[in-house]
Scaffold this motif. Sequence first.
Motif, PDB file in Angstrom:
ATOM      1  N   ASP A 110       1.089  -1.133  -0.084  1.00 62.39           N
ATOM      2  CA  ASP A 110      -0.138   0.159   0.052  1.00 62.39           C
ATOM      3  C   ASP A 110       0.855   1.257  -0.006  1.00 62.39           C
ATOM      4  N   LEU A 111       1.158   1.959  -0.931  1.00 64.60           N
ATOM      5  CA  LEU A 111       2.018   2.805  -1.248  1.00 64.60           C
ATOM      6  C   LEU A 111       1.318   4.205  -0.540  1.00 64.60           C
ATOM      7  N   ASN A 112       0.173   4.266  -0.493  1.00 69.32           N
ATOM      8  CA  ASN A 112      -0.652   5.212   0.349  1.00 69.32           C
ATOM      9  C   ASN A 112       0.147   5.365   1.899  1.00 69.32           C
ATOM     10  N   GLN A 113      -0.083   4.125   2.233  1.00 67.63           N
ATOM     11  CA  GLN A 113       0.502   3.856   3.885  1.00 67.63           C
ATOM     12  C   GLN A 113       1.788   4.083   3.942  1.00 67.63           C
ATOM     13  N   PHE A 114       2.697   3.580   2.976  1.00 74.52           N
ATOM     14  CA  PHE A 114       4.189   3.162   3.178  1.00 74.52           C
ATOM     15  C   PHE A 114       4.782   4.175   2.085  1.00 74.52           C
ATOM     16  N   HIS A 115       5.445   5.284   2.678  1.00 75.79           N
ATOM     17  CA  HIS A 115       5.942   6.181   1.687  1.00 75.79           C
ATOM     18  C   HIS A 115       7.358   6.745   2.549  1.00 75.79           C
ATOM     19  N   PRO A 116       7.946   7.270   1.966  1.00 76.96           N
ATOM     20  CA  PRO A 116       9.209   7.831   2.712  1.00 76.96           C
ATOM     21  C   PRO A 116       8.900   9.241   3.469  1.00 76.96           C
ATOM     22  N   PRO A 117       9.786   9.596   4.400  1.00 80.95           N
ATOM     23  CA  PRO A 117       9.630  10.597   5.293  1.00 80.95           C
ATOM     24  C   PRO A 117       9.522  12.069   4.522  1.00 80.95           C
ATOM     25  N   THR A 118       8.637  12.809   4.969  1.00 83.18           N
ATOM     26  CA  THR A 118       8.782  14.112   4.264  1.00 83.18           C
ATOM     27  C   THR A 118       8.784  15.310   5.137  1.00 83.18           C
ATOM     28  N   SER A 119       9.059  16.383   4.894  1.00 81.00           N
ATOM     29  CA  SER A 119       9.022  17.518   5.725  1.00 81.00           C
ATOM     30  C   SER A 119       7.677  17.957   6.525  1.00 81.00           C
ATOM     31  N   GLU A 120       6.790  17.431   5.784  1.00 76.06           N
ATOM     32  CA  GLU A 120       5.444  17.841   6.256  1.00 76.06           C
ATOM     33  C   GLU A 120       5.175  16.710   7.376  1.00 76.06           C
ATOM     34  N   ASP A 121       6.027  15.763   7.937  1.00 80.11           N
ATOM     35  CA  ASP A 121       5.390  14.846   8.769  1.00 80.11           C
ATOM     36  C   ASP A 121       5.458  15.273  10.271  1.00 80.11           C
ATOM     37  N   GLY A 122       4.609  15.417  11.059  1.00 80.54           N
ATOM     38  CA  GLY A 122       4.484  15.565  12.361  1.00 80.54           C
ATOM     39  C   GLY A 122       5.535  14.672  13.127  1.00 80.54           C
ATOM     40  N   PRO A 123       5.550  14.950  14.361  1.00 80.01           N
ATOM     41  CA  PRO A 123       6.143  14.204  15.510  1.00 80.01           C
ATOM     42  C   PRO A 123       5.584  12.699  15.340  1.00 80.01           C
TER      43      PRO A 123
END
Length: 713
Positions: free
Chosen positions: A227-240
């Motif tokens: 599931d590429l919607n669930q599993f994706h690389p970290p982004t600058s928009e990721d929260g804590p």
Amino acid sequence: MAGAGTSPLYIVMISIHGLIRGKNLELGRDADTGGQTKYVVELTRALARQPGVAQVDLVTRCIKDADVSTDYDKPIEVLDDNARILRLPAGPDLYIPKEELWGHLDAFTDELFSWLHHQPSRPDVLHSHYADAGYVGVRLSHLTGLPLIHTGHSLGRDKLRRLLALGLSVEEIQKRYRMAERISAEEDVLNSASLVITSTHNEIEDQYELYDCYTPEKMSVIPPGTDLNQFHPPTSEDGPVAFAGTLAKYLREPEKPMILALSRPDERKNIVTLLEAYGKSKRLQKLANLVIVAGNRNDIRELNEGAQQVLTELLLVIDCHELNGLVALPKHHAPSDVADIYRLAASSRGVFVNPALTEPFGLTLLEAAASGLPLVATEVGGPVDIIGNCRNGLLIDPLDEASIAGALLMILEDDAVWSTFSDNGLTTIARFYSWEAHANRYLKLVEDLIVQNRVVARPAPLAKPPAVQTRTRAIFTAIDNTLLGDPEALSRFVKLMREQHRRVLFGIATGRRLNSVLKLLKIHAIPMPDVLITSLGTEIYTPPQLTTDISWIHHIDHLWTPQALKRLMDPLPGLTLQAKEHQSRFKLSYFYDPQQAPAMEEILTLLRQHELSAHTSLSFGQFLDFVPARASKGQALRYVANQWKIPLQHVLVNGGSRDDEDMLRGQTLGVVVDSPHRQELTQLSDSERVYFSARAHASGILEAIDHYDFFGR
């Protein structure tokens, strides 16, 4: 996608063991709730989204157990608009390991067979997952004529080979894993399935090659997706990430790169060897932390023996190498944490490692790669294909600690290597391992299969129940060493059948031919039964005209090649062809001399190696019979009961030899009367629905009628 001129498809998936639901999968809870659980749920959803698919039903066990969620006792759970999970009973209500399910699979088959007949439309295909579902799938395919697709997920012969290499005895392996039942079911499903779907080429070349019925031409590689919607690389928009706080409790320097292992605490996952490799490498300890996410626990002492052993050993190794502050072995994580854990590892420029002794595929490898993590994985099984396709990591010898440590160091000490592997994984996962691609490939492969096997209108059975059906119960009995032998008891049984004639369908099920049965009925003054199943279930007759059921003949003629069977059997020592009057179009019969003839397992192996499909039985220790795979007394009985709309729970079945076994299994009320040959059926002695009577012949049948209170007196 359904081709031009074909109607949308109805697919029935069968996956029996483990805890299956549509959300918050409890992956890693135990050995039965792992990658296969996620695979079947995701595959069901992916296929149901395709425009050429009308409905996908995923069939599993109904579990009512205070120790698990009530989600697992809901008869139907909707996954999507045209996808759902169907839960049927299989044995006790409690959640039990898959090794304890074998004795309940026949009842599960009967339950699903009945359910299918009450649906508004007939499935186009059955798809079984793992050996236990394969056992059910083979029997359903024979009963319904539907084509069967199979996915093994993990194979018994391969596991047996590896367990023997670890020093376990055959007896210990059988006791713990029920390996004989598993391998027998796998051989049968390979012989019966129209298509076998594998995840990797290694599975075909190295694992299925171990089987007698090795037919690579009907095997196709379709890797699962992620599931590429669930599993994706970290982004600058990721929260804590909340789980970071959990890890901080264990690690002195939580900001260091993370070596991540995620699996259940199972000896085969080999995470103790990974920890030993880390504990012996000061370079690794200086470079990175090791995080092992191994299921959930409150108290190790409350876990099963295998999980206890692995977790205890992990703690001992941490203590031995003084790894406190360097290794995290968190006690809890939620399913929703998993994607965040991968991204935490990726943002630290860490590595995902799967050191399993053997890995049939490796869904966690796809999830980690989709999250941007380089991979280090076992060279045994699915990772060979994944890393070969994606060029995003290194393969290791799972038994070599130096190999594991060396691969991790190669990636962690070279930023360029880390970046190359990370980028390669991100760009190739979507191309090779999406569920959309999997579903498209799946439907292209099975479309021709389904069209060829789509059931055309067959001749209506000549034997129809009356317009007004009063028969709510049925009694079927064999003849030799069962019904006959005690004239006084037979007279009482006949009297009872006359009294109950309006309520009870009376049938004979025998290996004898019709003329022989009619002669015995006349000699012993037995009234004409309502149904005669003769020649080991290959012929069904209905009085008074004794019309043959043409529909049944059409059904069982599938893949029946008696001449090829005869050419294979005739040269074998200890086998003598029986007289012509004991043969028929659908029955090939030999006398069997146990002193000279090959063992039955050798004969079955020979059939599989020559890709011959037949139902084989050895009865009374001397009669060896071959009939079509779709024919047997049990399958014919189920056909008749379904025709007359009599539930199998209301069918009493009497047998006394090996060829009666499949009549007695499942949901019927079985009775094995006392006879010289009933030791052939001792394997049924633990069944709740098979009664071993103290008396013989018709007296034993009457005893069973009282035991079951069959007439509700």
